[in-house]
Design a protein around this motif. Sequence first.
Motif, PDB file in Angstrom:
ATOM      1  N   MET A   1     -10.107   3.301  -8.812  1.00  0.00           N
ATOM      2  CA  MET A   1     -10.443   3.184  -7.413  1.00  0.00           C
ATOM      3  C   MET A   1     -10.030   1.819  -6.886  1.00  0.00           C
ATOM      4  O   MET A   1      -9.528   1.702  -5.795  1.00  0.00           O
ATOM      5  N   SER A   2     -10.243   0.776  -7.665  1.00  0.00           N
ATOM      6  CA  SER A   2      -9.920  -0.581  -7.246  1.00  0.00           C
ATOM      7  C   SER A   2      -8.412  -0.768  -7.072  1.00  0.00           C
ATOM      8  O   SER A   2      -7.976  -1.442  -6.155  1.00  0.00           O
ATOM      9  N   SER A   3      -7.619  -0.165  -7.968  1.00  0.00           N
ATOM     10  CA  SER A   3      -6.166  -0.313  -7.861  1.00  0.00           C
ATOM     11  C   SER A   3      -5.629   0.383  -6.616  1.00  0.00           C
ATOM     12  O   SER A   3      -4.671  -0.074  -6.013  1.00  0.00           O
ATOM     13  N   GLU A   4      -6.242   1.503  -6.217  1.00  0.00           N
ATOM     14  CA  GLU A   4      -5.817   2.192  -4.990  1.00  0.00           C
ATOM     15  C   GLU A   4      -6.076   1.317  -3.767  1.00  0.00           C
ATOM     16  O   GLU A   4      -5.248   1.234  -2.871  1.00  0.00           O
ATOM     17  N   LEU A   5      -7.210   0.666  -3.746  1.00  0.00           N
ATOM     18  CA  LEU A   5      -7.566  -0.207  -2.635  1.00  0.00           C
ATOM     19  C   LEU A   5      -6.609  -1.395  -2.560  1.00  0.00           C
ATOM     20  O   LEU A   5      -6.150  -1.759  -1.482  1.00  0.00           O
ATOM     21  N   ARG A   6      -6.295  -1.969  -3.706  1.00  0.00           N
ATOM     22  CA  ARG A   6      -5.381  -3.104  -3.746  1.00  0.00           C
ATOM     23  C   ARG A   6      -3.989  -2.675  -3.295  1.00  0.00           C
ATOM     24  O   ARG A   6      -3.323  -3.380  -2.559  1.00  0.00           O
ATOM     25  N   PHE A   7      -3.519  -1.512  -3.741  1.00  0.00           N
ATOM     26  CA  PHE A   7      -2.211  -1.001  -3.351  1.00  0.00           C
ATOM     27  C   PHE A   7      -2.158  -0.767  -1.841  1.00  0.00           C
ATOM     28  O   PHE A   7      -1.189  -1.117  -1.185  1.00  0.00           O
ATOM     29  N   THR A   8      -3.216  -0.220  -1.272  1.00  0.00           N
ATOM     30  CA  THR A   8      -3.274   0.033   0.160  1.00  0.00           C
ATOM     31  C   THR A   8      -3.260  -1.280   0.930  1.00  0.00           C
ATOM     32  O   THR A   8      -2.554  -1.421   1.924  1.00  0.00           O
ATOM     33  N   ALA A   9      -4.015  -2.256   0.479  1.00  0.00           N
ATOM     34  CA  ALA A   9      -4.061  -3.553   1.155  1.00  0.00           C
ATOM     35  C   ALA A   9      -2.702  -4.236   1.092  1.00  0.00           C
ATOM     36  O   ALA A   9      -2.241  -4.815   2.078  1.00  0.00           O
ATOM     37  N   THR A  11       0.239  -2.769   0.754  1.00  0.00           N
ATOM     38  CA  THR A  11       1.147  -2.011   1.600  1.00  0.00           C
ATOM     39  C   THR A  11       0.922  -2.344   3.070  1.00  0.00           C
ATOM     40  O   THR A  11       1.883  -2.542   3.824  1.00  0.00           O
ATOM     41  N   GLN A  12      -0.326  -2.442   3.479  1.00  0.00           N
ATOM     42  CA  GLN A  12      -0.630  -2.782   4.872  1.00  0.00           C
ATOM     43  C   GLN A  12      -0.154  -4.186   5.210  1.00  0.00           C
ATOM     44  O   GLN A  12       0.387  -4.426   6.286  1.00  0.00           O
ATOM     45  N   THR A  13      -0.328  -5.108   4.288  1.00  0.00           N
ATOM     46  CA  THR A  13       0.120  -6.480   4.514  1.00  0.00           C
ATOM     47  C   THR A  13       1.638  -6.540   4.627  1.00  0.00           C
ATOM     48  O   THR A  13       2.169  -7.213   5.511  1.00  0.00           O
ATOM     49  N   GLU A  14       2.343  -5.840   3.752  1.00  0.00           N
ATOM     50  CA  GLU A  14       3.806  -5.819   3.820  1.00  0.00           C
ATOM     51  C   GLU A  14       4.281  -5.197   5.118  1.00  0.00           C
ATOM     52  O   GLU A  14       5.243  -5.669   5.725  1.00  0.00           O
ATOM     53  N   HIS A  15       3.620  -4.153   5.567  1.00  0.00           N
ATOM     54  CA  HIS A  15       3.976  -3.518   6.834  1.00  0.00           C
ATOM     55  C   HIS A  15       3.765  -4.489   7.993  1.00  0.00           C
ATOM     56  O   HIS A  15       4.592  -4.581   8.903  1.00  0.00           O
ATOM     57  N   LEU A  16       2.667  -5.229   7.960  1.00  0.00           N
ATOM     58  CA  LEU A  16       2.376  -6.207   9.006  1.00  0.00           C
ATOM     59  C   LEU A  16       3.442  -7.294   9.044  1.00  0.00           C
ATOM     60  O   LEU A  16       3.921  -7.674  10.116  1.00  0.00           O
ATOM     61  N   HIS A  17       3.838  -7.806   7.883  1.00  0.00           N
ATOM     62  CA  HIS A  17       4.856  -8.853   7.823  1.00  0.00           C
ATOM     63  C   HIS A  17       6.206  -8.343   8.299  1.00  0.00           C
ATOM     64  O   HIS A  17       6.953  -9.086   8.936  1.00  0.00           O
ATOM     65  N   ALA A  18       6.525  -7.109   8.002  1.00  0.00           N
ATOM     66  CA  ALA A  18       7.796  -6.546   8.438  1.00  0.00           C
ATOM     67  C   ALA A  18       7.812  -6.318   9.949  1.00  0.00           C
ATOM     68  O   ALA A  18       8.841  -6.496  10.603  1.00  0.00           O
ATOM     69  N   ARG A  19       6.684  -5.948  10.497  1.00  0.00           N
ATOM     70  CA  ARG A  19       6.629  -5.630  11.924  1.00  0.00           C
ATOM     71  C   ARG A  19       6.497  -6.863  12.799  1.00  0.00           C
ATOM     72  O   ARG A  19       7.109  -6.958  13.850  1.00  0.00           O
ATOM     73  N   TYR A  20       5.673  -7.809  12.373  1.00  0.00           N
ATOM     74  CA  TYR A  20       5.427  -9.017  13.158  1.00  0.00           C
ATOM     75  C   TYR A  20       5.869 -10.231  12.343  1.00  0.00           C
ATOM     76  O   TYR A  20       5.233 -10.588  11.359  1.00  0.00           O
TER      77      TYR A  20
END
Length: 87
Positions: A1-9, A11-20
């Motif tokens: 469960m913890s690894s899924e949360l870390r992977f999601t976080a 991924t969201q951070t990488e998406h944020l950096h790519a967009r902004y």
Amino acid sequence: MSSELRFTATTQTEHLHARYTGTGHADMSKYDWLTHQHRDTSASVIGHHSLSQYLAIADNEAIGRVKFEQTERMLQPCGPPPQKDDD
């Protein structure tokens, strides 16, 4: 469960950096971060007419002069970049 949360976080951070581009990353220097902040602020002043009017009235300058000065400040808002150590 913890690894899924870390992977999601991650991924969201990488998406944020790519967009902004101004959001930064772990390897970003203080100088780069400050430069982004100053440029974003100047772009906001230039883009929002009411902010340009406010600064023009406060400085007793024409709106065109305020926008020109803000544009000029975007070139090197924090001065020249610091020397990099290649050691």
